[in-house]
Design an enzyme around this catalytic site. Structure first.
Site, PDB file in Angstrom:
ATOM      1  N   LYS A  13       5.396   0.387   8.138  1.00 46.65           N
ATOM      2  CA  LYS A  13       4.774   1.681   7.620  1.00 46.65           C
ATOM      3  C   LYS A  13       5.887   2.707   7.518  1.00 46.65           C
ATOM      4  O   LYS A  13       6.694   3.183   8.506  1.00 46.65           O
ATOM      5  CB  LYS A  13       3.607   2.245   8.388  1.00 46.65           C
ATOM      6  N   ASP A  45      -9.568   8.243  11.303  1.00 44.60           N
ATOM      7  CA  ASP A  45      -9.592   7.859   9.822  1.00 44.60           C
ATOM      8  C   ASP A  45     -10.154   5.992   9.884  1.00 44.60           C
ATOM      9  O   ASP A  45      -9.670   5.464   9.232  1.00 44.60           O
ATOM     10  CB  ASP A  45      -8.378   7.711   9.248  1.00 44.60           C
ATOM     11  N   MET A  61       1.854  10.211   1.784  1.00 42.60           N
ATOM     12  CA  MET A  61       2.576  10.547   2.877  1.00 42.60           C
ATOM     13  C   MET A  61       3.800   9.348   2.979  1.00 42.60           C
ATOM     14  O   MET A  61       4.664   9.422   3.758  1.00 42.60           O
ATOM     15  CB  MET A  61       1.781  10.767   4.101  1.00 42.60           C
ATOM     16  N   GLY A  83       0.915  -1.057  -0.087  1.00 44.35           N
ATOM     17  CA  GLY A  83      -0.129   0.060  -0.064  1.00 44.35           C
ATOM     18  C   GLY A  83       0.843   1.170   0.006  1.00 44.35           C
ATOM     19  O   GLY A  83       2.039   1.307   0.387  1.00 44.35           O
TER      20      GLY A  83
END
Length: 510
Positions: free
Chosen positions: A40, A141, A22, A18
């Site tokens: 991440k 989110d 950002m 993914g």
């Protein structure tokens, strides 16, 4: 896309799964512990100047706070830090690898999505949100791409710390006038730049539940502004008009979750769970279908008791053991731990030595007063707002009794207590406290930090937005903009932030 790069000398990137504006998310291999993880990577240089440093600070702090949340429905945080040097340095977050399907793909593969499945997903999400909000943290989110359904049907929420950091103050981290987040799932108060709280996540839960039941989000559009306008001014289509077999009680709950005014939504994730409980499947044999979210339910995923009410564990260090702990040594330990960034341990030691210090030196002694100030400040820095609030109120009252209600130190304690209320999702109470403080600051421009006085007014405007009073918020922020331009100049970052919020607010009204 394959990796091969090693992050922090330990995590070998494998497959890119993914990416966004950002950063990226990779599957990776932990060479030290011989396990698969998810990594991440976030690029602070995608925002400008000093905001990049602010993002780094927030990222590491929020990842540490997130790591304190202990719930099986929340992805586990293993590690976090900075990789590389200079402006191009990346922030990395190492998380538990979750094997399953994200909820967006799960929905796409099952059309129509069985309503008992939708109820089971929502109930599990309530359990996670209940634990998260008790910290307190607001996800900001929540959407299908941030929810994983495992093979055993259990649900796991992703991206908690990163979402919190990227949207902690939308106007500071965006230069486009558009808030960071996903417009289709964004509560009105969040999109308008108002204060967010648990009620913001409940709105997103309502959007998600509407999508599972109907196959689509309640509000769509060709632009983010168009979607926002519909969130603010249009009523959602009741799901039974699209799925008649949906129980009436479930439709009613979705509509209350999607209320424009946060105060008209259910009061907590716990309350939402209790309303979903009668709709959950009765105990019985699982269907055998993989990734069936009804499988976990007897009642094992009910929200946990309020973790904030559980006393903190007593630290095991020798400085605080025994009948008369060595307070001086414990204070030295606290200073060392704070210097090393080990804030949670410092909190535990301070909480443990305060009763002993009071017994030895007296409840109102300078030693105890200093320790209590440090305890409250450290609780705030550790994100433990629920525990910090009574400490700050007590300090404020005692200082006001000694030096008067206009005393700057008492006002500072009250200001921090209002921040706690805001973080705990109590916008009405926070607004009342900020409004009570404002006359003192307005009368003390010569002796009070100007930035603090202006910040109180900004927070009042944001809380008015969160409470749905956009007219009062607009008036408050317009007067604030005039004073900020006069006192700090039109190019000051604070002035520009207020102007962007007003521009966005004007766009929506237009």
């Amino acid at each position: 896309m394959s990796g091969g790069r090693v992050v922090a000398g330990r995590y070998e990137l494998s497959t890119l799964i993914g990416q966004g504006g950002m950063g990226q998310v990779w599957t990776a291999y932990d060479q030290r512990l011989d396990r698969r993880v998810a990594v991440k990577l976030v690029r602070p240089d995608r925002v400008a100047g000093a905001e990049a440093d602010e993002l780094r600070h927030r990222f590491l702090r929020e990842c540490r706070i997130t790591a304190q949340v202990d719930h099986p429905g929340l992805v586990t945080v293993h590690d976090a830090g900075t990789e590389g040097e200079g402006p191009a340095a990346e922030l990395y977050l190492v998380m538990q690898y979750v094997d399953g399907s994200d909820l967006a793909d799960h929905l796409a593969e099952h059309d129509p999505y069985p309503w008992p499945w939708a109820v089971s997903v929502a109930a599990q999400l309530c359990a996670v949100l209940s634990a998260v909000h008790a910290v307190p943290i607001v996800h900001r989110d929540l959407k299908p791409r941030n929810v994983m359904v495992r093979k055993d049907g259990t649900v796991t929420v992703l991206d908690l710390g990163v979402a919190s950091v990227l949207d902690n103050d939308t106007t500071r981290l965006t230069h486009t006038g558009s808030p960071i987040g996903t417009p289709a799932y964004m509560a009105p108060e969040q999109a308008m730049g108002g204060a967010v709280g648990p009620y913001t996540d409940l709105y997103a839960l309502g959007v998600l539940l509407h999508e599972l039941l109907s196959g689509d989000v309640p509000f769509t559009g060709t632009t983010a502004l168009g979607i926002l306008h519909r969130h603010l001014y249009e009523a959602p289509l009741p799901v039974r008009q699209l799925r008649p077999e949906t129980p009436q009680a479930l439709e009613d709950l979705v509509l209350r979750l999607l209320a424009k005014d946060p105060q008209h939504r259910p009061p907590s994730a716990q309350h939402v769970y209790e309303e979903l409980l009668p709709l959950l499947p009765a105990p019985g044999a699982p269907t055998g279908h993989p990734l069936d979210p009804t499988r976990p339910f007897l009642r094992p995923h009910a929200p946990w008791p309020d973790a904030a009410r559980t006393p903190a564990p007593r630290p095991s260090g020798s400085a605080v053991q025994g009948e008369r702990p060595d307070i001086a040594r414990a204070v030295d330990d606290v200073k060392r731990l704070l210097g090393e960034g080990r804030i949670t341990q410092a909190v535990d030691i301070l909480g443990a030595i305060l009763p002993a210090a009071s017994a030895q030196h007296g409840e109102h002694s300078p030693v105890v007063r200093t320790l209590r100030k440090q305890y409250a400040a450290t609780l705030m820095d550790d994100g433990q707002y629920r525990r910090a609030l009574p400490e700050l109120r007590r300090l404020a009252d005692e200082r006001a009794a000694e030096a008067g209600h206009a005393d700057p130190q008492s006002l500072q304690f009250r200001y921090e207590a209002a921040q706690c209320l805001e973080a705990l999702g109590e916008p009405a109470e926070a607004l009342t406290e900020y409004r009570a403080l404002l006359p003192y600051y307005e009368n003390q421009y010569a002796t009070t930090d100007l930035r603090l006085a202006l910040d109180v007014r900004r927070r009042i405007g944001q809380l008015l937005l969160a409470l749905g009073d956009r007219a009062a918020a607009h008036d408050t922020l317009m007067r604030l903009l005039y004073d900020a331009e006069r006192l700090q100049g039109p190019g000051h970052p604070f002035t520009a932030e207020v102007r962007r919020t007003l521009q966005w607010l004007g766009q929506v009204h237009g």
